[in-house]
Design a protein around this motif. Structure first.
Motif, PDB file in Angstrom:
ATOM      1  N   HIS A  56     -60.440   0.576  35.225  1.00 52.05           N
ATOM      2  CA  HIS A  56     -60.416   1.993  34.896  1.00 52.05           C
ATOM      3  C   HIS A  56     -61.662   2.306  34.080  1.00 52.05           C
ATOM      4  O   HIS A  56     -62.034   1.526  33.204  1.00 52.05           O
ATOM      5  N   GLN A  72     -61.631   7.797  31.901  1.00 51.35           N
ATOM      6  CA  GLN A  72     -60.819   8.291  33.025  1.00 51.35           C
ATOM      7  C   GLN A  72     -59.366   8.475  32.602  1.00 51.35           C
ATOM      8  O   GLN A  72     -58.717   7.543  32.164  1.00 51.35           O
ATOM      9  N   GLU A 124     -57.030  10.010  34.710  1.00 46.76           N
ATOM     10  CA  GLU A 124     -56.189   9.872  35.896  1.00 46.76           C
ATOM     11  C   GLU A 124     -57.044   9.375  37.057  1.00 46.76           C
ATOM     12  O   GLU A 124     -58.260   9.571  37.089  1.00 46.76           O
ATOM     13  N   LEU A 125     -56.414   8.695  37.993  1.00 50.09           N
ATOM     14  CA  LEU A 125     -57.154   8.171  39.122  1.00 50.09           C
ATOM     15  C   LEU A 125     -57.600   9.299  40.041  1.00 50.09           C
ATOM     16  O   LEU A 125     -56.841  10.214  40.347  1.00 50.09           O
ATOM     17  N   ASP A 126     -58.857   9.219  40.467  1.00 52.92           N
ATOM     18  CA  ASP A 126     -59.430  10.237  41.341  1.00 52.92           C
ATOM     19  C   ASP A 126     -60.324   9.514  42.335  1.00 52.92           C
ATOM     20  O   ASP A 126     -61.542   9.531  42.225  1.00 52.92           O
ATOM     21  N   ASN A 181     -63.251  11.244  44.057  1.00 50.86           N
ATOM     22  CA  ASN A 181     -64.108  12.023  43.147  1.00 50.86           C
ATOM     23  C   ASN A 181     -63.963  13.532  43.331  1.00 50.86           C
ATOM     24  O   ASN A 181     -64.931  14.288  43.168  1.00 50.86           O
ATOM     25  N   LEU A 182     -62.770  13.983  43.627  1.00 48.89           N
ATOM     26  CA  LEU A 182     -62.562  15.414  43.849  1.00 48.89           C
ATOM     27  C   LEU A 182     -62.649  16.209  42.543  1.00 48.89           C
ATOM     28  O   LEU A 182     -63.042  17.380  42.561  1.00 48.89           O
ATOM     29  N   LEU A 183     -62.303  15.573  41.416  1.00 47.06           N
ATOM     30  CA  LEU A 183     -62.429  16.277  40.138  1.00 47.06           C
ATOM     31  C   LEU A 183     -63.885  16.596  39.835  1.00 47.06           C
ATOM     32  O   LEU A 183     -64.208  17.673  39.314  1.00 47.06           O
ATOM     33  N   GLN A 233     -64.902  19.467  41.944  1.00 46.16           N
ATOM     34  CA  GLN A 233     -64.401  20.725  41.379  1.00 46.16           C
ATOM     35  C   GLN A 233     -65.301  21.221  40.252  1.00 46.16           C
ATOM     36  O   GLN A 233     -65.553  22.423  40.121  1.00 46.16           O
ATOM     37  N   ALA A 244     -57.820  12.591  49.281  1.00 46.49           N
ATOM     38  CA  ALA A 244     -57.187  12.284  47.992  1.00 46.49           C
ATOM     39  C   ALA A 244     -56.057  11.271  48.137  1.00 46.49           C
ATOM     40  O   ALA A 244     -55.650  10.652  47.148  1.00 46.49           O
ATOM     41  N   MET A 277     -61.620   3.272  42.965  1.00 40.24           N
ATOM     42  CA  MET A 277     -61.861   4.423  43.824  1.00 40.24           C
ATOM     43  C   MET A 277     -61.498   4.016  45.244  1.00 40.24           C
ATOM     44  O   MET A 277     -60.994   2.908  45.471  1.00 40.24           O
TER      45      MET A 277
END
Length: 276
Positions: free
Chosen positions: A126, A130, A132-134, A137-139, A142, A169, A203
């Motif tokens: 981790h 971080q 939360e897991l993403d 890499n959508l966060l 955004q 996701a 990831m």
């Protein structure tokens, strides 16, 4: 104290005096080749660049975490031996495992095997910040979708729409290196090694494939030869996404590669939308 003097002082404390230090290129950390009269006669020092802004040099901000990542990679026989370290200043002393060499098509099978070894491991990595897991890499997309730079923003919005439609996701999470640029691949004459595990995390495995393809500046033909089991539209999305984040990375650091990263992002985005 000048960083080169700091390295030499540290080596003296390890009983390795009268070394020749040769600076090597690196965007994030200071890197030196170490040549000494006694064993190890040739090695490498990586030391954090504390002058960079917060968050831009993991070895400076999270030295214990970065050193631990490298030690995990050593256990998998993917990274060179860690000869010593200082987790207070962010210094890593590594065995020399060869030189940078251009990856050729005849290397593809070995490279895929190395990545499969990493992706199939049970490392519970981790990133320290971080929450939360993403995996896709959508966060980050955004965040870039609201960028003041209209080109960055528009591209991020396009990629987000495609990601939601295709369900990226929900792809499984794996340990990845995530920074497979040419400088991080070393060849000792017999096999490949990986260095600079600073950005390693959990990831989707596709992220490593995209990282390698984008950082090697491969075109569609080379990319599909390297990843023959991936659909082009999916491979292209991850390549476009990685290229966009790399574009933003170079904006933050003010490097001369900005235009090249923009062009690579556009190239893969076109193939992502068309599937050609």
């Amino acid at each position: 104290m000048h960083v080169e003097q700091q390295v030499q002082t540290w080596l003296n404390q390890q009983g390795l005096g009268s070394c020749i230090l040769t600076p090597l290129t690196g965007y994030t950390n200071h890197v030196f080749r170490v040549e000494a009269a006694q064993d190890p006669k040739c090695s490498v020092i990586r030391i954090a660049n504390h002058e960079l802004a917060a968050g831009l040099c993991p070895l400076a901000q999270y030295p214990k975490h970065v050193i631990s990542l490298h030690q995990d990679a050593v256990e998998l026989d993917l990274a060179p031996e860690l000869l010593g370290f200082d987790d207070q200043v962010g210094l890593m002393w590594l065995a020399d495992v060869g030189e940078r060499r251009t990856i050729q098509r005849h290397d593809f099978a070995e490279i895929r095997t190395l990545l499969a070894r990493l992706h199939s491991s049970d490392l519970a990595w981790h990133s320290p910040e971080q929450t939360e897991l993403d995996g896709a890499n959508l966060l980050m997309l955004q965040r870039l979708a609201t960028s003041a730079d209209p080109k960055l923003s528009q591209t991020a919005q396009q990629l987000l729409k495609l990601a939601i439609h295709r369900g990226y996701a929900n792809y499984p999470i794996k340990p990845v290196h995530s920074d497979l640029n040419p400088g991080n691949w070393l060849h000792d004459g017999q096999r490949w090694w990986l260095i600079d595990w600073d950005y390693a995390r959990l990831m989707v495995a596709e992220w490593d494939y995209a990282s390698l393809i984008v950082e090697q500046a491969w075109d569609q033909t080379h990319a599909q030869a390297f990843a023959p089991t991936m659909l082009l539209c999916d491979l292209a999305w991850f390549c476009a996404c990685f290229a966009l984040l790399s574009w933003d990375w170079h904006v933050q650091r003010g490097t001369q590669e900005l235009a090249a990263k923009q062009a690579i992002t556009t190239y893969w985005l076109q193939r992502c939308e068309s599937g050609r």
